[in-house]
Design a protein around this motif. Structure first.
Motif, PDB file in Angstrom:
ATOM      1  N   TYR A  95     105.365  40.702 117.844  1.00  0.00           N
ATOM      2  CA  TYR A  95     105.695  40.949 116.433  1.00  0.00           C
ATOM      3  C   TYR A  95     106.456  39.762 115.850  1.00  0.00           C
ATOM      4  O   TYR A  95     107.288  39.164 116.511  1.00  0.00           O
ATOM      5  CB  TYR A  95     106.521  42.236 116.313  1.00  0.00           C
ATOM      6  CG  TYR A  95     105.723  43.451 116.731  1.00  0.00           C
ATOM      7  CD1 TYR A  95     105.039  44.205 115.790  1.00  0.00           C
ATOM      8  CD2 TYR A  95     105.625  43.806 118.070  1.00  0.00           C
ATOM      9  CE1 TYR A  95     104.277  45.299 116.163  1.00  0.00           C
ATOM     10  CE2 TYR A  95     104.871  44.889 118.465  1.00  0.00           C
ATOM     11  CZ  TYR A  95     104.195  45.633 117.502  1.00  0.00           C
ATOM     12  OH  TYR A  95     103.441  46.700 117.879  1.00  0.00           O
ATOM     13  N   TYR A  96     106.135  39.435 114.629  1.00  0.00           N
ATOM     14  CA  TYR A  96     106.773  38.317 113.921  1.00  0.00           C
ATOM     15  C   TYR A  96     107.125  38.769 112.514  1.00  0.00           C
ATOM     16  O   TYR A  96     106.609  39.778 112.035  1.00  0.00           O
ATOM     17  CB  TYR A  96     105.824  37.119 113.824  1.00  0.00           C
ATOM     18  CG  TYR A  96     105.169  36.722 115.119  1.00  0.00           C
ATOM     19  CD1 TYR A  96     105.798  35.822 115.984  1.00  0.00           C
ATOM     20  CD2 TYR A  96     103.922  37.235 115.476  1.00  0.00           C
ATOM     21  CE1 TYR A  96     105.200  35.451 117.172  1.00  0.00           C
ATOM     22  CE2 TYR A  96     103.322  36.870 116.667  1.00  0.00           C
ATOM     23  CZ  TYR A  96     103.960  35.982 117.510  1.00  0.00           C
ATOM     24  OH  TYR A  96     103.364  35.616 118.687  1.00  0.00           O
ATOM     25  N   LYS A  97     107.957  37.952 111.837  1.00  0.00           N
ATOM     26  CA  LYS A  97     108.266  38.229 110.426  1.00  0.00           C
ATOM     27  C   LYS A  97     107.987  36.990 109.601  1.00  0.00           C
ATOM     28  O   LYS A  97     108.325  35.876 110.008  1.00  0.00           O
ATOM     29  CB  LYS A  97     109.737  38.639 110.287  1.00  0.00           C
ATOM     30  CG  LYS A  97     109.888  40.136 110.231  1.00  0.00           C
ATOM     31  CD  LYS A  97     111.156  40.579 109.557  1.00  0.00           C
ATOM     32  CE  LYS A  97     111.148  42.084 109.386  1.00  0.00           C
ATOM     33  NZ  LYS A  97     112.171  42.754 110.157  1.00  0.00           N
ATOM     34  N   GLN A  98     107.372  37.216 108.447  1.00  0.00           N
ATOM     35  CA  GLN A  98     107.171  36.098 107.522  1.00  0.00           C
ATOM     36  C   GLN A  98     108.471  35.797 106.793  1.00  0.00           C
ATOM     37  O   GLN A  98     109.414  36.578 106.846  1.00  0.00           O
ATOM     38  CB  GLN A  98     106.077  36.468 106.504  1.00  0.00           C
ATOM     39  CG  GLN A  98     104.680  36.331 107.085  1.00  0.00           C
ATOM     40  CD  GLN A  98     103.622  36.961 106.195  1.00  0.00           C
ATOM     41  OE1 GLN A  98     103.948  37.634 105.209  1.00  0.00           O
ATOM     42  NE2 GLN A  98     102.379  36.751 106.539  1.00  0.00           N
ATOM     43  N   GLY A 101     109.850  38.458 104.671  1.00  0.00           N
ATOM     44  CA  GLY A 101     110.259  39.704 105.312  1.00  0.00           C
ATOM     45  C   GLY A 101     109.135  40.614 105.749  1.00  0.00           C
ATOM     46  O   GLY A 101     109.378  41.598 106.438  1.00  0.00           O
ATOM     47  N   THR A 102     107.865  40.310 105.381  1.00  0.00           N
ATOM     48  CA  THR A 102     106.757  41.170 105.819  1.00  0.00           C
ATOM     49  C   THR A 102     106.531  40.961 107.313  1.00  0.00           C
ATOM     50  O   THR A 102     106.524  39.833 107.794  1.00  0.00           O
ATOM     51  CB  THR A 102     105.427  40.816 105.107  1.00  0.00           C
ATOM     52  OG1 THR A 102     105.696  39.882 104.084  1.00  0.00           O
ATOM     53  CG2 THR A 102     104.696  42.028 104.637  1.00  0.00           C
ATOM     54  N   GLU A 103     106.300  42.105 107.992  1.00  0.00           N
ATOM     55  CA  GLU A 103     106.084  42.021 109.430  1.00  0.00           C
ATOM     56  C   GLU A 103     104.604  41.791 109.703  1.00  0.00           C
ATOM     57  O   GLU A 103     103.744  42.379 109.040  1.00  0.00           O
ATOM     58  CB  GLU A 103     106.539  43.327 110.078  1.00  0.00           C
ATOM     59  CG  GLU A 103     106.654  43.247 111.567  1.00  0.00           C
ATOM     60  CD  GLU A 103     107.096  44.569 112.184  1.00  0.00           C
ATOM     61  OE1 GLU A 103     107.821  44.530 113.174  1.00  0.00           O
ATOM     62  OE2 GLU A 103     106.714  45.636 111.654  1.00  0.00           O
ATOM     63  N   ARG A 111     101.759  40.940 113.238  1.00  0.00           N
ATOM     64  CA  ARG A 111     101.735  40.939 114.701  1.00  0.00           C
ATOM     65  C   ARG A 111     100.440  40.336 115.232  1.00  0.00           C
ATOM     66  O   ARG A 111      99.455  40.212 114.504  1.00  0.00           O
ATOM     67  CB  ARG A 111     101.878  42.373 115.244  1.00  0.00           C
ATOM     68  CG  ARG A 111     100.643  43.221 115.042  1.00  0.00           C
ATOM     69  CD  ARG A 111     100.721  44.545 115.775  1.00  0.00           C
ATOM     70  NE  ARG A 111      99.427  45.221 115.778  1.00  0.00           N
ATOM     71  CZ  ARG A 111      99.213  46.415 116.289  1.00  0.00           C
ATOM     72  NH1 ARG A 111     100.212  47.111 116.807  1.00  0.00           N
ATOM     73  NH2 ARG A 111      98.005  46.938 116.270  1.00  0.00           N
TER      74      ARG A 111
END
Ligand SMILES: *[C@@H]1O[C@H](CO)[C@@H](O)[C@H](O)[C@H]1NC(C)=O
Length: 408
Positions: free
Chosen positions: A292-295, A298-300, A302
């Motif tokens: 999982y990552y975040k832009q 703030g949008t997640e 994966r």
């Protein structure tokens, strides 16, 4: 009669000893059978119970064990060099771990609405069927939407874009040359006996160069993955493609009456998920995981991975035995008692099948009729209860269990 002498009689009756009267039969046939049966029983106890099953030992079957594993090697997969941290999961070096050999990667998934790839449709009504709902990559919305230029498919809500897993991806075949190092410590709590699979004569040079082999190097703790799969009777390329579960069994069966050095591990291998080998519905082993990552905003998002791999289960079993006086005594007594079992067989033959069986019967069972003895009033009430009607004690020996009289 005075009460005192009556009681004295009872006490005298009680303090007696009964012994069995024997009939000696001088017959070759029954004699040979008798000795043969006795010999058979004795040799069974000595050969099987004592020497083979080691009945003179006390056995500890509750083996305590710890296993640490470490895989080494580099592979190449989709233009990347894969190291241990990439392909081993979980990374802690547990006794059960997976070597990932094939990956279907779906990148940049975000929460939203998108068409599913498996559920093709022409109109919304095709997407209302609840049965197909479980198949897709998310919760179906019931709408039929455009999938690509030529086809339409049902829409889902979930991680988008939906995974496409019916594609052919390569297999990381280099895994065949990876090595697995196993460190196993065991303990038999009953004897407080401790040992490990790194035997004392193993040098650090050996650990670097040796490779396990059942005939040449049976105690080398470094195993080549390709060899393990081969010993389990499987084809590596095929197993790496479908995934599967291989068992590495380490057996510690020890006789602690011998020296410490002679308690050594024995390795064996087999495929544990033989059910997936034999059916086409679910042929192998795979699982999904995601990173999982975040832009910046703030949008997640994966990266979803469907991993195929070979799972290795290191299973440790064993038991240890050591001489102990209690099982030795119990089994010796059992052996002596069992020799007597031969008489049952001999009696059956003697009294039924041998020539002159009637004569033997007459000698063995003496008939005593009631009228042969006058009533005996000195007999105690305790004995009387065992007697026939009328409270007479016509014969003292008749208080015996009388098992043989069934034959009369
Ligand atoms: C494994 O190693 C051997 C010898 O080093 C090599 O010949 C072979 O190509 C290797 N196998 C794979 C699949 O890379």
């Amino acid at each position: 009669m005075p009460t005192l002498s009556f009681n004295m009689n009872c006490v005298a009756d009680f303090f007696t000893y009964e012994t069995t009267k024997s009939v000696v039969v001088k017959s070759w046939t029954i004699g040979v059978i008798n000795r043969a049966v006795q010999l058979l029983i004795i040799s069974y106890f000595i050969g099987w119970v004592f020497l083979h099953e080691k009945a003179y030992q006390i056995r500890d079957t509750s083996i305590e064990s710890s296993v640490v594993t470490k895989v080494k090697g580099f592979g190449k997969y989709s233009n990347r060099v894969m190291d241990t941290a990439d392909y081993v999961t979980p990374p802690q070096g547990t006794s059960v771990f997976v070597i990932i050999t094939k990956l279907i990667v779906t990148e940049n998934q975000i929460q939203g609405f998108c068409p599913e790839n498996q559920l093709k449709c022409k109109s919304d009504s095709d997407c209302q069927n609840p049965v197909s709902a479980a198949k897709g990559g998310g919760i179906p919305t019931g709408r039929c939407v455009k999938y690509n230029d030529t086809s339409r498919s049902c829409e889902i809500q979930g991680w988008c874009p939906a995974e496409v897993d019916n594609v052919n991806v390569p297999v990381m075949l280099e895994a065949e040359n990876f090595t697995l190092f196993i460190k196993n410590s065991i303990r038999f709590p009953l004897f407080n006996f401790e040992k490990g699979n790194l035997l004392p004569n193993l040098t650090s040079e050996d650990i670097k160069t040796c490779r396990f082999n059942p005939t040449n190097q049976p105690f080398c703790p470094v195993l080549r993955l390709g060899d393990i799969v081969k010993f389990a009777g499987q084809d590596f390329a095929q197993l790496a493609d479908t995934g599967g579960i291989i068992g590495i069994k380490i057996g510690w069966v020890c006789d602690l009456d011998y020296s410490w050095d002679l308690c050594v591990p024995s390795y064996s291998f087999n495929r544990l998920d033989s059910v997936s080998e034999k059916n086409k519905v679910s042929p192998g082993y795979n699982f999904r995981y995601a990173k999982y990552y975040k832009q910046e905003n703030g949008t997640e998002f994966r990266t979803l991975m469907k991993a195929y791999g070979i799972r290795f289960d290191v299973l440790v079993y064993g038991n240890a035995g050591k001489f102990n006086i209690i099982p030795t005594l119990i089994n010796t007594v059992a052996a002596f008692t069992s020799v007597g079992v031969g008489t049952v067989l001999c009696d059956i033959i003697l009294l039924n099948f041998l020539k002159g069986a009637d004569q033997y019967k007459a000698k063995k069972f003496e008939e005593v009729s009631e009228t042969a003895f006058p009533p005996d009033t000195s007999c105690s009430s305790m004995y009387r209860s065992n007697q026939t009607l009328g409270g007479r004690c016509e014969e003292k020996q008749s208080t015996d269990s009388g098992a043989y009289s069934i034959g009369l």
